[in-house]
Design an enzyme around this catalytic site. Structure first.
Site, mmCIF file in Angstrom:
data_model
loop_
_atom_site.group_PDB
_atom_site.id
_atom_site.type_symbol
_atom_site.label_atom_id
_atom_site.label_comp_id
_atom_site.label_asym_id
_atom_site.label_seq_id
_atom_site.Cartn_x
_atom_site.Cartn_y
_atom_site.Cartn_z
ATOM 1 N N GLU A 289 8.212 7.634 -29.479
ATOM 2 C CA GLU A 289 9.347 7.208 -30.327
ATOM 3 C C GLU A 289 9.190 5.756 -30.794
ATOM 4 O O GLU A 289 10.115 4.948 -30.725
ATOM 5 C CB GLU A 289 10.665 7.424 -29.595
ATOM 6 C CG GLU A 289 10.806 8.883 -29.199
ATOM 7 C CD GLU A 289 12.213 9.398 -29.277
ATOM 8 O OE1 GLU A 289 13.004 8.859 -30.050
ATOM 9 O OE2 GLU A 289 12.496 10.357 -28.553
ATOM 10 N N ALA B 199 0.828 -1.224 0.000
ATOM 11 C CA ALA B 199 0.000 0.000 0.000
ATOM 12 C C ALA B 199 0.855 1.264 0.000
ATOM 13 O O ALA B 199 0.484 2.284 -0.582
ATOM 14 C CB ALA B 199 -0.922 0.001 1.216
HETATM 15 C C1 LIG Z 1 4.873 12.323 -22.851
HETATM 16 C C2 LIG Z 1 4.950 12.301 -24.337
HETATM 17 C C3 LIG Z 1 5.897 13.092 -24.982
HETATM 18 C C4 LIG Z 1 5.965 13.125 -26.379
HETATM 19 N N1 LIG Z 1 6.897 13.926 -26.991
HETATM 20 C C5 LIG Z 1 6.899 14.047 -28.350
HETATM 21 C C6 LIG Z 1 7.779 14.966 -29.000
HETATM 22 O O1 LIG Z 1 8.591 15.650 -28.354
HETATM 23 N N2 LIG Z 1 7.702 15.092 -30.346
HETATM 24 C C7 LIG Z 1 6.829 14.360 -31.108
HETATM 25 O O2 LIG Z 1 6.808 14.530 -32.330
HETATM 26 N N3 LIG Z 1 5.975 13.469 -30.517
HETATM 27 C C8 LIG Z 1 5.984 13.288 -29.166
HETATM 28 N N4 LIG Z 1 5.115 12.411 -28.536
HETATM 29 C C9 LIG Z 1 4.141 11.704 -29.352
HETATM 30 C C10 LIG Z 1 4.472 10.232 -29.568
HETATM 31 O O3 LIG Z 1 5.607 10.092 -30.386
HETATM 32 C C11 LIG Z 1 3.233 9.549 -30.191
HETATM 33 O O4 LIG Z 1 2.257 9.540 -29.173
HETATM 34 C C12 LIG Z 1 3.525 8.131 -30.662
HETATM 35 O O5 LIG Z 1 4.237 8.179 -31.886
HETATM 36 C C13 LIG Z 1 2.244 7.293 -30.881
HETATM 37 O O6 LIG Z 1 1.328 7.981 -31.670
HETATM 38 P P1 LIG Z 1 -0.196 8.142 -31.194
HETATM 39 O O7 LIG Z 1 -0.197 8.596 -29.797
HETATM 40 O O8 LIG Z 1 -0.876 8.966 -32.206
HETATM 41 O O9 LIG Z 1 -0.776 6.660 -31.216
HETATM 42 P P2 LIG Z 1 -1.373 5.906 -32.495
HETATM 43 O O10 LIG Z 1 -0.378 5.899 -33.603
HETATM 44 O O11 LIG Z 1 -2.723 6.425 -32.788
HETATM 45 O O12 LIG Z 1 -1.516 4.416 -31.934
HETATM 46 C C14 LIG Z 1 -2.611 4.005 -31.107
HETATM 47 C C15 LIG Z 1 -2.450 2.516 -30.818
HETATM 48 O O13 LIG Z 1 -2.486 1.750 -32.047
HETATM 49 C C16 LIG Z 1 -1.296 0.973 -32.170
HETATM 50 N N5 LIG Z 1 -0.889 0.948 -33.586
HETATM 51 C C17 LIG Z 1 -0.833 1.994 -34.453
HETATM 52 N N6 LIG Z 1 -0.382 1.581 -35.651
HETATM 53 C C18 LIG Z 1 -0.124 0.248 -35.538
HETATM 54 C C19 LIG Z 1 0.393 -0.756 -36.421
HETATM 55 N N7 LIG Z 1 0.764 -0.461 -37.680
HETATM 56 N N8 LIG Z 1 0.502 -2.014 -35.958
HETATM 57 C C20 LIG Z 1 0.173 -2.328 -34.679
HETATM 58 N N9 LIG Z 1 -0.317 -1.433 -33.798
HETATM 59 C C21 LIG Z 1 -0.439 -0.157 -34.206
HETATM 60 C C22 LIG Z 1 -0.271 1.703 -31.322
HETATM 61 O O14 LIG Z 1 0.799 0.834 -30.955
HETATM 62 C C23 LIG Z 1 -1.117 2.165 -30.163
HETATM 63 O O15 LIG Z 1 -1.269 1.118 -29.264
HETATM 64 C C24 LIG Z 1 5.062 12.330 -27.142
HETATM 65 C C25 LIG Z 1 4.125 11.512 -26.486
HETATM 66 C C26 LIG Z 1 4.074 11.491 -25.100
HETATM 67 C C27 LIG Z 1 3.063 10.611 -24.436
#
Ligand SMILES: Cc1cc2nc3c(=O)[nH]c(=O)nc-3n(C[C@H](O)[C@H](O)[C@H](O)COP(=O)(O)OP(=O)(O)OC[C@H]3O[C@@H](n4cnc5c(N)ncnc54)[C@H](O)[C@@H]3O)c2cc1C
Length: 400
Positions: free
Chosen positions: A363, A340
Site C-alpha cells: 500500500e 537471544a
Molecule cells: C504480504 C503482502 C500482501 C500484499 N497484498 C496485496 C493485495 O492484497 N493486493 C495488491 O494489489 N497488492 C498486494 N501486495 C503488493 C504490494 O502492494 C506491492 O508489493 C507494493 O506496491 C510494492 O510493489 P513491488 O513489490 O512491485 O515493488 P517495486 O515497485 O518494484 O519497488 C521496489 C523498490 O523500489 C522502490 N521504488 C519503486 N519506485 C520508486 C520511486 N518512484 N521512487 C523511489 N523508490 C521507488 C520501492 O520503494 C522498493 O524499495 C502485497 C504485498 C505483500 C508483501
C-alpha cells in the site's frame, strides 16, 4: 478537537481486545508456524459485526464511524498482522470502495453480503511487473458484446485462495496509459479464474497471499466499477482507506511490542537488577511509547477527516508511512530487548519483527510515501476533488 474515544468506541475496543486474547493469542504461534489459521475466526469476526464495522447499517454493516475501523485494526494486529490484513483488504480496500464508487445495484449485490461477512472481498492491483508503478500493469479487459474478457494475472494478492469477490484493475485501452485502466468486480466462481498461494513468506505466515489468474474470464458490463477509464483514479483514491487500516494496525503492532517488552523487562535480570532498570533498555521502551502515541494521533486525525467527508490522501499517507516505520523499529527493538530469547518463537517478538516488514512495503512503500510527503510540502503535488467521495459519517444517527 476531541481526544476521547466515545463510549461506543471504548466498548468496541474492549470487545475486540477480549476476542483477540481468547480466540487468537492461544493459537497464533502454531498457526504462524503451520502457515494457516482457523477459518472460523472470520465467521466469529462477522458475528461481532467487525467485517463491516464502518459500513452503514442499511448496507449490512455496523454503522460506526471510520475511527471505529481503526480501533478494530489496532486491536486485531495486536493479535497478528494476518487478521488485520484480512480486514484491510476486505473492508478497507474492497467494501469501502464499493461504498464510494459502486452503483446501488452493485452495493446490494456485493457490498451487503460483504458487510455482513457472508462473503469475503479482496483487492487485486499488483502484477509481476507492476507494483509501485501501477500503470505498468498488463492485464487487459477487452470488450466482447456487452461483456469484457479479462486476460492476465495478479500477484501478492491477500486472501487469494479464500476471497469470494475480487476488485480487479485492467487495461480497457492501453493507448490512453493510466486513463485507460478500468476497475471490475470479479467472482471467484467464474470460468477461467484460478489462484495459487505464495509459499516461503518472511512474515504474515498465518495469512493467505498469492497469485490469481484470469484465463479469458467473462465479466458482464454491470460489473464495471465506476466508468470505463476511471480505474486508476479509483485505485488511488481507495488506497486512502486501505492505508488507513494498515496505519491503524501498525499502532497495534507497536502496542504488542511494548506489552511483550515491558513484561520481559520486569522478568529478566542482568547485573543484579531487572533489565528495565538499564537506561539503554529504557531508551528503546521510551521510543516505542513515543511511536505508539504519535502514530495513533496521526491515524485518528486521518479517521476524523474521513468522518467529515474531507479528502485525506496527504494525512493518511503520513500516518501510514510513520506508523509502519515506527512499528518496524519497535519490533526490531523488542527482539533486541529479549536478547537471544527474542530470536526464537518461545516469545512472540520474532513474529512481530517478521510481520512488521510487509506493511512497510504494501500500500505504498516507505519510499513512495516519503516522496509523496516531500512533493506535498514542495508544492509539486496537490489532490484534486474527486467525483465520488467516501460518504461522511454523521454522529448521533449512526448513519453515513
Ligand atoms: C504480504 C503482502 C500482501 C500484499 N497484498 C496485496 C493485495 O492484497 N493486493 C495488491 O494489489 N497488492 C498486494 N501486495 C503488493 C504490494 O502492494 C506491492 O508489493 C507494493 O506496491 C510494492 O510493489 P513491488 O513489490 O512491485 O515493488 P517495486 O515497485 O518494484 O519497488 C521496489 C523498490 O523500489 C522502490 N521504488 C519503486 N519506485 C520508486 C520511486 N518512484 N521512487 C523511489 N523508490 C521507488 C520501492 O520503494 C522498493 O524499495 C502485497 C504485498 C505483500 C508483501
Amino acid at each position: 478537537m476531541d481526544f476521547q474515544l466515545s463510549d461506543e468506541q471504548l466498548m468496541l475496543q474492549q470487545s475486540v481486545r477480549q476476542f483477540v486474547d481468547k480466540e487468537i493469542m492461544p493459537h497464533i504461534t502454531t498457526w504462524d508456524r503451520e502457515g494457516t489459521f482457523d477459518p472460523s475466526i472470520i465467521t466469529k469476526l462477522a458475528d461481532l459485526g467487525l467485517m463491516g464495522v464502518c459500513i452503514p447499517e442499511h448496507y449490512g454493516g455496523s454503522g460506526m464511524d471510520y475511527n471505529a475501523l481503526a480501533i478494530v485494526c489496532e486491536e486485531l494486529e495486536r493479535g497478528d498482522t494476518a487478521f488485520r490484513t484480512a480486514v484491510s483488504v476486505h473492508t478497507g480496500l474492497n467494501s469501502m470502495t464499493l461504498l464510494q464508487w459502486g452503483t446501488e445495484e452493485q452495493k446490494q449485490r456485493y457490498l451487503v453480503p460483504q458487510a455482513k461477512g457472508e462473503k469475503i472481498g479482496a483487492f487485486s492491483l499488483t502484477e509481476p511487473a507492476a507494483g509501485s508503478d501501477v500503470a505498468a500493469l498488463q492485464t487487459t479487459a477487452t470488450k466482447d458484446g456487452d461483456d469484457f474478457i479479462l486476460q492476465g494475472s495478479k500477484t501478492w494478492i491477500s486472501l487469494c485462495d479464500t476471497a469470494d469477490y475480487f476488485l480487479v484493475f485492467a487495461y480497457t485501452d492501453k493507448e490512453k496509459k493510466h486513463r485507460g485502466i478500468s476497475a471490475f468486480i470479479v467472482e471467484r466462481d467464474w470460468e477461467g479464474f484460478s489462484s495459487q498461494a505464495i509459499k516461503g513468506k518472511l512474515g504474515i505466515r498465518a495469512g493467505n497471499t498469492g497469485e490469481i489468474f484470469f484465463d479469458n474470464v467473462r465479466v458482464p458490463k454491470e460489473n464495471l466499477l465506476g466508468k470505463e477509464g476511471e480505474g486508476f483514479k479509483i485505485a488511488m483514491s481507495v488506497l486512502d482507506n486501505g492505508r488507513f487500516t494498515v496505519a491503524a494496525g501498525a499502532v497495534g503492532q507497536i502496542k504488542a511490542c511494548l506489552e511483550a517488552s515491558v513484561a520481559y523487562c520486569h522478568e529478566r535480570e542482568t547485573f543484579g537488577k531487572p533489565i528495565g532498570k538499564h537506561q539503554l533498555v529504557q531508551q528503546m521502551i521510551a521510543k516505542m511509547e513515543a511511536g505508539l502515541q504519535m502514530s495513533r494521533l496521526l491515524v485518528y486525525r486521518a479517521g476524523e477527516l474521513k468522518n467529515q467527508g474531507v479528502r485525506n490522501t496527504r494525512e493518511t499517507s503520513l500516518a501510514k508511512w510513520q506508523a509502519c516505520d515506527f512499528a518496524n523499529k519497535a519490533a526490531d527493538d523488542a527482539v533486541q530487548i529479549h536478547g537471544a530469547y527474542g530470536f526464537s518463537d518461545e516469545y512472540p517478538v520474532e513474529r512481530y519483527l517478521r510481520n512488521s516488514k510487509a506493511p512497510v512495503i504494501y500500500e505504498g512503500t516507505r519510499e513512495i510515501h516519503t516522496v509523496m510527503q516531500a512533493e506535498y510540502v514542495l508544492g509539486y503535488r496537490e489532490d484534486k476533488p474527486l467525483n465520488n467521495m467516501l460518504p461522511a459519517w454523521k454522529s448521533g444517527d449512526n448513519q453515513h
